[in-house]
Motif scaffolding. Structure first.
Motif, PDB file in Angstrom:
ATOM      1  N   ALA A  29       5.749  22.641  -1.911  1.00 47.81           N
ATOM      2  CA  ALA A  29       5.865  22.280  -3.327  1.00 47.81           C
ATOM      3  C   ALA A  29       4.955  21.116  -3.720  1.00 47.81           C
ATOM      4  N   ASP A  30       4.430  20.378  -2.755  1.00 46.85           N
ATOM      5  CA  ASP A  30       3.571  19.231  -3.064  1.00 46.85           C
ATOM      6  C   ASP A  30       2.188  19.699  -3.488  1.00 46.85           C
ATOM      7  N   GLU A  31       1.690  19.129  -4.591  1.00 45.75           N
ATOM      8  CA  GLU A  31       0.351  19.421  -5.086  1.00 45.75           C
ATOM      9  C   GLU A  31      -0.509  18.218  -4.720  1.00 45.75           C
ATOM     10  N   ILE A  32      -1.462  18.417  -3.856  1.00 40.96           N
ATOM     11  CA  ILE A  32      -2.194  17.277  -3.293  1.00 40.96           C
ATOM     12  C   ILE A  32      -3.659  17.204  -3.706  1.00 40.96           C
ATOM     13  N   ASP A  33      -4.183  18.246  -4.325  1.00 44.92           N
ATOM     14  CA  ASP A  33      -5.621  18.258  -4.618  1.00 44.92           C
ATOM     15  C   ASP A  33      -6.003  17.318  -5.755  1.00 44.92           C
ATOM     16  N   SER A  34      -5.187  17.238  -6.790  1.00 45.63           N
ATOM     17  CA  SER A  34      -5.499  16.341  -7.911  1.00 45.63           C
ATOM     18  C   SER A  34      -4.994  14.930  -7.595  1.00 45.63           C
ATOM     19  N   ALA A  35      -5.617  13.951  -8.220  1.00 49.04           N
ATOM     20  CA  ALA A  35      -5.183  12.557  -8.039  1.00 49.04           C
ATOM     21  C   ALA A  35      -3.742  12.375  -8.511  1.00 49.04           C
ATOM     22  N   THR A  36      -3.372  13.041  -9.591  1.00 47.94           N
ATOM     23  CA  THR A  36      -2.011  12.929 -10.127  1.00 47.94           C
ATOM     24  C   THR A  36      -1.001  13.547  -9.168  1.00 47.94           C
ATOM     25  N   GLY A  37      -1.304  14.742  -8.680  1.00 46.47           N
ATOM     26  CA  GLY A  37      -0.400  15.402  -7.735  1.00 46.47           C
ATOM     27  C   GLY A  37      -0.265  14.620  -6.450  1.00 46.47           C
ATOM     28  N   PHE A  38      -1.376  14.116  -5.954  1.00 49.92           N
ATOM     29  CA  PHE A  38      -1.367  13.336  -4.719  1.00 49.92           C
ATOM     30  C   PHE A  38      -0.513  12.077  -4.894  1.00 49.92           C
ATOM     31  N   ALA A  39      -0.694  11.390  -6.016  1.00 49.10           N
ATOM     32  CA  ALA A  39       0.100  10.186  -6.289  1.00 49.10           C
ATOM     33  C   ALA A  39       1.586  10.526  -6.373  1.00 49.10           C
ATOM     34  N   GLY A  40       1.916  11.687  -6.923  1.00 52.66           N
ATOM     35  CA  GLY A  40       3.314  12.117  -6.967  1.00 52.66           C
ATOM     36  C   GLY A  40       3.882  12.336  -5.580  1.00 52.66           C
ATOM     37  N   TRP A  41       3.091  12.925  -4.697  1.00 51.45           N
ATOM     38  CA  TRP A  41       3.514  13.124  -3.307  1.00 51.45           C
ATOM     39  C   TRP A  41       3.754  11.767  -2.629  1.00 51.45           C
ATOM     40  N   ILE A  42       2.857  10.829  -2.834  1.00 48.67           N
ATOM     41  CA  ILE A  42       3.008   9.481  -2.249  1.00 48.67           C
ATOM     42  C   ILE A  42       4.288   8.831  -2.786  1.00 48.67           C
ATOM     43  N   ARG A  43       4.547   8.947  -4.082  1.00 48.76           N
ATOM     44  CA  ARG A  43       5.769   8.379  -4.676  1.00 48.76           C
ATOM     45  C   ARG A  43       7.015   9.039  -4.095  1.00 48.76           C
ATOM     46  N   ARG A  44       6.975  10.361  -3.899  1.00 54.46           N
ATOM     47  CA  ARG A  44       8.131  11.053  -3.314  1.00 54.46           C
ATOM     48  C   ARG A  44       8.437  10.500  -1.938  1.00 54.46           C
ATOM     49  N   MET A  45       7.408  10.344  -1.111  1.00 53.29           N
ATOM     50  CA  MET A  45       7.647   9.810   0.245  1.00 53.29           C
ATOM     51  C   MET A  45       8.167   8.384   0.196  1.00 53.29           C
ATOM     52  N   ALA A  46       7.616   7.567  -0.681  1.00 54.13           N
ATOM     53  CA  ALA A  46       8.101   6.181  -0.809  1.00 54.13           C
ATOM     54  C   ALA A  46       9.572   6.175  -1.228  1.00 54.13           C
ATOM     55  N   GLY A  47       9.961   7.101  -2.081  1.00 50.10           N
ATOM     56  CA  GLY A  47      11.350   7.205  -2.522  1.00 50.10           C
ATOM     57  C   GLY A  47      12.305   7.641  -1.425  1.00 50.10           C
ATOM     58  N   GLU A  48      11.768   8.229  -0.364  1.00 53.03           N
ATOM     59  CA  GLU A  48      12.588   8.669   0.769  1.00 53.03           C
ATOM     60  C   GLU A  48      12.643   7.637   1.892  1.00 53.03           C
ATOM     61  N   SER A  49      12.131   6.440   1.650  1.00 52.27           N
ATOM     62  CA  SER A  49      11.972   5.457   2.738  1.00 52.27           C
ATOM     63  C   SER A  49      13.295   4.999   3.356  1.00 52.27           C
ATOM     64  N   ALA A  50      14.406   5.146   2.660  1.00 51.73           N
ATOM     65  CA  ALA A  50      15.693   4.782   3.256  1.00 51.73           C
ATOM     66  C   ALA A  50      16.110   5.791   4.323  1.00 51.73           C
ATOM     67  N   GLN A  51      15.616   7.028   4.214  1.00 48.94           N
ATOM     68  CA  GLN A  51      15.961   8.079   5.171  1.00 48.94           C
ATOM     69  C   GLN A  51      14.839   8.406   6.153  1.00 48.94           C
TER      70      GLN A  51
END
Length: 168
Positions: free
Chosen positions: A41-63
């Motif tokens: 589901a992660d869109e990584i090719d565009s700068a916006t999609g990539f930044a969203g993927w990075i934010r998702r991972m940062a949001g999971e940092s407690a787990q």
């Protein structure tokens, strides 16, 4: 590339978008590389999609602790530590890692695994599960060198997998 002497583990960052795409392209088509937390589901090719993927991972940092293995501005691989034993971890393991093909054979996976095992200790974990495809001799060797003891081989939807436990 001379091994892990100059490599660092860093938190995923949008700053390395182009370098990450270069590493991703080197893997070629097919299953996503381990250790990066990338989903279909992660869109990584565009700068916006990539930044969203990075934010998702940062949001999971407690787990989950996600780290990229970098040398200079080149992404060499990724490693992830899942902090709790849940259904996903029972299937995929607490720790997953992947090294881009051109960076393999230099000890990076073993070095990164050692760093992540230390992180697991600091989190109070007493043992971790690692799973690799049966026949992936390089990963199995890395896991055994890190202290992994084979529990057994199980059938998964992706084929046979070896399950190893490392006591911390």
């Amino acid at each position: 590339m001379t091994g892990h002497q100059t490599a660092r583990l860093i938190a995923p960052t949008s700053r390395l978008h182009r370098a990450w795409l270069d590493a991703h392209a080197e893997w070629g088509p097919g299953r996503h590389e381990d250790g990066f937390g990338l989903t279909a589901a992660d869109e990584i090719d565009s700068a916006t999609g990539f930044a969203g993927w990075i934010r998702r991972m940062a949001g999971e940092s407690a787990q989950t602790t996600y780290r990229w293995i970098v040398d200079d501005s080149q992404v060499l691989g990724g490693i992830a530590l899942h902090h709790q034993l849940d259904d996903h971890v029972r299937w995929a393991g607490h720790i997953g890692f992947g090294i881009r093909p051109s960076a393999r054979g230099h000890g990076l996976a073993g070095w990164a695994l050692g760093c992540m095992l230390e992180r697991a200790r600091r989190l109070g974990m007493d043992r971790v599960l690692l799973v690799c495809a049966a026949g992936n001799n390089a990963s199995a060797r890395t896991i055994r060198r890190g202290g992994g003891v084979l529990e057994g081989v199980v059938d998964t939807e992706l084929g046979p997998a070896q399950r190893y436990w490392i006591t911390l």
